[in-house]
Design a protein around this motif. Structure first.
Motif, PDB file in Angstrom:
ATOM      1  N   MET A   1      70.246  32.978  78.631  1.00 35.43           N
ATOM      2  CA  MET A   1      69.968  33.955  79.357  1.00 35.43           C
ATOM      3  C   MET A   1      71.368  34.580  79.798  1.00 35.43           C
ATOM      4  N   GLU A   2      71.517  35.682  79.312  1.00 33.21           N
ATOM      5  CA  GLU A   2      72.945  36.540  79.306  1.00 33.21           C
ATOM      6  C   GLU A   2      72.414  37.669  80.544  1.00 33.21           C
ATOM      7  N   GLN A   3      73.542  37.723  81.320  1.00 38.40           N
ATOM      8  CA  GLN A   3      73.451  38.770  82.286  1.00 38.40           C
ATOM      9  C   GLN A   3      73.992  40.180  81.745  1.00 38.40           C
ATOM     10  N   THR A   4      73.376  41.217  82.011  1.00 36.31           N
ATOM     11  CA  THR A   4      73.409  42.475  81.583  1.00 36.31           C
ATOM     12  C   THR A   4      74.342  43.212  82.759  1.00 36.31           C
ATOM     13  N   ARG A   5      74.989  44.205  82.306  1.00 33.65           N
ATOM     14  CA  ARG A   5      75.728  44.928  83.335  1.00 33.65           C
ATOM     15  C   ARG A   5      74.922  45.629  84.169  1.00 33.65           C
ATOM     16  N   ARG A   6      75.134  45.381  85.438  1.00 39.78           N
ATOM     17  CA  ARG A   6      74.160  45.935  86.591  1.00 39.78           C
ATOM     18  C   ARG A   6      74.974  45.770  87.701  1.00 39.78           C
ATOM     19  N   ALA A  69      69.847  33.833  86.510  1.00 42.38           N
ATOM     20  CA  ALA A  69      69.470  33.371  84.946  1.00 42.38           C
ATOM     21  C   ALA A  69      69.128  34.289  84.308  1.00 42.38           C
ATOM     22  N   ALA A  70      67.939  35.134  84.707  1.00 37.04           N
ATOM     23  CA  ALA A  70      67.373  36.156  84.105  1.00 37.04           C
ATOM     24  C   ALA A  70      67.962  37.778  84.317  1.00 37.04           C
ATOM     25  N   SER A  71      69.067  37.773  85.301  1.00 32.63           N
ATOM     26  CA  SER A  71      69.373  39.057  85.709  1.00 32.63           C
ATOM     27  C   SER A  71      68.560  39.940  86.127  1.00 32.63           C
ATOM     28  N   GLY A  72      67.380  39.755  86.546  1.00 32.15           N
ATOM     29  CA  GLY A  72      66.193  40.372  86.971  1.00 32.15           C
ATOM     30  C   GLY A  72      65.482  40.010  88.056  1.00 32.15           C
ATOM     31  N   GLY A  73      64.332  40.661  88.350  1.00 34.10           N
ATOM     32  CA  GLY A  73      63.549  40.408  89.366  1.00 34.10           C
ATOM     33  C   GLY A  73      62.219  39.548  88.944  1.00 34.10           C
ATOM     34  N   PRO A  74      61.468  39.364  89.657  1.00 37.05           N
ATOM     35  CA  PRO A  74      59.908  38.346  88.989  1.00 37.05           C
ATOM     36  C   PRO A  74      59.674  38.698  87.678  1.00 37.05           C
ATOM     37  N   VAL A  75      59.475  40.027  87.472  1.00 37.27           N
ATOM     38  CA  VAL A  75      59.007  40.258  86.034  1.00 37.27           C
ATOM     39  C   VAL A  75      59.986  39.762  85.024  1.00 37.27           C
ATOM     40  N   ALA A  76      61.235  40.233  85.044  1.00 39.56           N
ATOM     41  CA  ALA A  76      62.101  39.624  84.138  1.00 39.56           C
ATOM     42  C   ALA A  76      62.214  38.151  83.997  1.00 39.56           C
ATOM     43  N   ALA A  77      62.267  37.602  85.131  1.00 39.94           N
ATOM     44  CA  ALA A  77      62.369  35.984  85.306  1.00 39.94           C
ATOM     45  C   ALA A  77      61.362  35.381  84.495  1.00 39.94           C
ATOM     46  N   PHE A  78      59.914  35.789  85.118  1.00 36.42           N
ATOM     47  CA  PHE A  78      59.031  35.019  84.721  1.00 36.42           C
ATOM     48  C   PHE A  78      58.809  35.176  83.147  1.00 36.42           C
ATOM     49  N   GLY A  79      59.022  36.437  82.635  1.00 37.00           N
ATOM     50  CA  GLY A  79      58.979  36.919  81.248  1.00 37.00           C
ATOM     51  C   GLY A  79      60.005  35.975  80.312  1.00 37.00           C
ATOM     52  N   THR A  80      61.204  35.701  80.745  1.00 42.84           N
ATOM     53  CA  THR A  80      62.164  34.977  80.188  1.00 42.84           C
ATOM     54  C   THR A  80      61.889  33.665  80.317  1.00 42.84           C
ATOM     55  N   THR A 338      62.166  46.327  89.773  1.00 42.88           N
ATOM     56  CA  THR A 338      61.243  46.349  88.883  1.00 42.88           C
ATOM     57  C   THR A 338      60.927  47.684  88.068  1.00 42.88           C
ATOM     58  N   LEU A 339      60.821  48.614  88.776  1.00 43.74           N
ATOM     59  CA  LEU A 339      60.778  50.095  88.456  1.00 43.74           C
ATOM     60  C   LEU A 339      62.284  50.471  87.709  1.00 43.74           C
ATOM     61  N   GLN A 340      63.231  49.937  88.189  1.00 46.18           N
ATOM     62  CA  GLN A 340      64.560  50.104  87.231  1.00 46.18           C
ATOM     63  C   GLN A 340      64.426  49.508  85.924  1.00 46.18           C
ATOM     64  N   GLU A 341      64.002  48.339  85.913  1.00 54.57           N
ATOM     65  CA  GLU A 341      64.027  47.489  84.804  1.00 54.57           C
ATOM     66  C   GLU A 341      63.041  47.945  83.771  1.00 54.57           C
ATOM     67  N   LYS A 342      61.801  48.185  84.189  1.00 56.84           N
ATOM     68  CA  LYS A 342      60.840  48.314  83.187  1.00 56.84           C
ATOM     69  C   LYS A 342      60.528  49.906  82.854  1.00 56.84           C
TER      70      LYS A 342
END
Length: 443
Positions: A1-6, A69-80, A338-342
């Motif tokens: 689970m790598e963090q992206t630059r944000r 761990a997911a470097s993101g919100g619920p959508v990214a975390a649950f997806g990971t 979530t809007l930013q991520e997706k």
């Protein structure tokens, strides 16, 4: 689970204060004191502290670590987590939309409340609120504000301030705002508590708060409402704590951060009780009200009758405004991220989209916000917390979970942690859902 630059928090205390700001809200101010009053004062504190320790040491840690761990919100975390377990992330991302939608719905309802607080804060400074004479007058004053389209200007202003903070980013907006608002919140409430302590009759309130009646622990409802208070106050709902965790550096100690948040959130609740219960005692009254009625009708009427009432009311509502705005920012952050991520929208565009939706719906529900918030708290929050707990402790592999929780720690958490989180905490979220549905809400 790598963090992206944000974007991220610029300091560990900035992160902690933001999480404290998300946890400290109306539940601390208008619910905790009334729960203490109704369920035995210090007696209520015992189960409350037990549940705070349990939830903070499992649920809060889990959501912070999951987001990082997911470097993101619920959508990214649950997806990971789903991808790690099954090789497919789509079903996890779909379920991640549930806490995001719950966060947006809760934020929309909360924006109405923050609009009320802003109106009262300004009216306290101008003296307009003190023109009301008695409970009946304050009831009419509040009923007007809480009616459909009755508080539009103040709600728009509150939303504008909230969205501006969010548009400035995590470090430049949210962190900076919480570094100002949270210390001021505590300073203002400490000042109120000290002043109330000097008034005749306040000792009766303290006597009630600090006298323990062990027989009260035999009442199951003491435990039910203590659980609800701890659960909802710590903001475990699969969105707010998780999304703030996604902006946390790998060098931060998550369990230590969770302890800090739980401590200051509990201190905010106890401070509120030390202000409100003795204040009622100075008037020879017992605290029997809770919710908006306490905050917008009975307390303003009480302040009006006290020496320096205008200053007291202004300080109280400014402090409440800080608590409301910091919580509102957190609730709007999950759908914004979530809007930013997706959709790969810029920060400003995502904030604008969420702001337009939030304001449009919020203005339409002004007259029914109580029912709206009941649905969110009874169903959306526990389901979001349950999903986050299940995905982190059941779907994600045990070794991955423990690596993320213990990252940057000198000593890993003991063997007690994983089974307690996996079985007891997830079971508690189910219990909160059931108890809330049966009792019409417990938080």
């Amino acid at each position: 689970m790598e963090q992206t630059r944000r974007d991220s928090f610029r300091s560990r205390w900035g992160f902690k204060l933001a999480c404290i700001g998300s946890a400290v809200g109306m539940g601390n101010i208008w619910l905790f004191p009334s729960r203490m009053s109704a369920y035995g004062g210090a007696t209520f504190l015992i189960p409350y502290v037990i549940f705070v320790v349990l939830i903070a040491s499992t649920g809060v840690i889990g959501e912070m670590a999951f987001g990082r761990a997911a470097s993101g919100g619920p959508v990214a975390a649950f997806g990971t987590a789903a991808e790690r377990r099954t090789g497919r992330r789509g079903w996890g991302e779909a379920l991640g939309l549930i806490p995001v939608a719950g966060s947006l719905a809760m934020a929309i309802g909360y924006s109405v409340v923050v609009g009320w607080i802003l109106k009262y804060a300004v009216a306290s400074f101008t003296g307009a609120a003190l023109e009301n004479q008695g409970v009946e007058a304050f009831t009419a004053y509040f009923d007007t504000a809480a009616s459909s389209w009755g508080n539009t200007g103040w709600q728009v202003a509150a939303m504008a301030g909230t969205l501006l903070i969010m548009a400035l980013g995590i470090g430049g907006g949210i962190e900076r705002a919480n570094k100002v608002m949270m210390p001021l919140f505590f300073c203002l409430f400490v000042g109120l508590a000290i002043y109330i302590a000097t008034l005749p009759g306040a000792a009766d309130g303290y006597r009630y708060i600090f006298v323990l009646k062990p027989e009260g622990l035999l009442d199951p409802m003491v435990w039910v409402y203590a659980l609800g208070q701890a659960f909802f106050s710590l903001s475990v709902a699969g969105n707010g704590t998780l999304i703030y965790g996604s902006y946390l550096s790998k060098e931060a100690d998550v369990p230590e951060s969770a302890r800090t948040v739980a401590f200051f959130d509990s201190m905010a609740a106890i401070l509120s009780a030390l202000v409100i219960i003795p204040a009622m005692a100075t008037a020879g009254e017992t605290l029997t009200q809770s919710g908006p009625g306490l905050m917008f009708i009975y307390l303003p009427n009480l302040f009006r009758e006290m020496p320096g009432g205008r200053i007291l009311m202004a300080v109280f509502f400014v402090a409440a405004l800080f608590a409301g705005v910091t919580s509102l920012v957190n609730l709007f952050e999950a759908p914004t991220a979530t809007l930013q991520e997706k959709l790969h929208l810029s920060r400003g565009t995502a904030v604008a989209v969420i702001g337009v939706v939030g304001l449009a719906v919020g203005l339409c529900i002004q007259g029914i916000v109580s029912g709206w918030m009941d649905v969110c708290s009874i169903y959306a929050c526990p389901i979001g917390a349950l999903l986050a707990g299940v995905f982190f402790y059941w779907v994600l592999k045990k070794e991955d979970c423990l690596v993320q929780v213990n990252l940057a720690r000198r000593r890993p958490l003991g063997r007690w942690f994983y089974p307690t989180a996996k079985y007891l905490y997830c079971g508690v979220t189910v219990l909160v859902l059931i108890l809330g549905a049966v009792n019409g809400g417990i938080g």
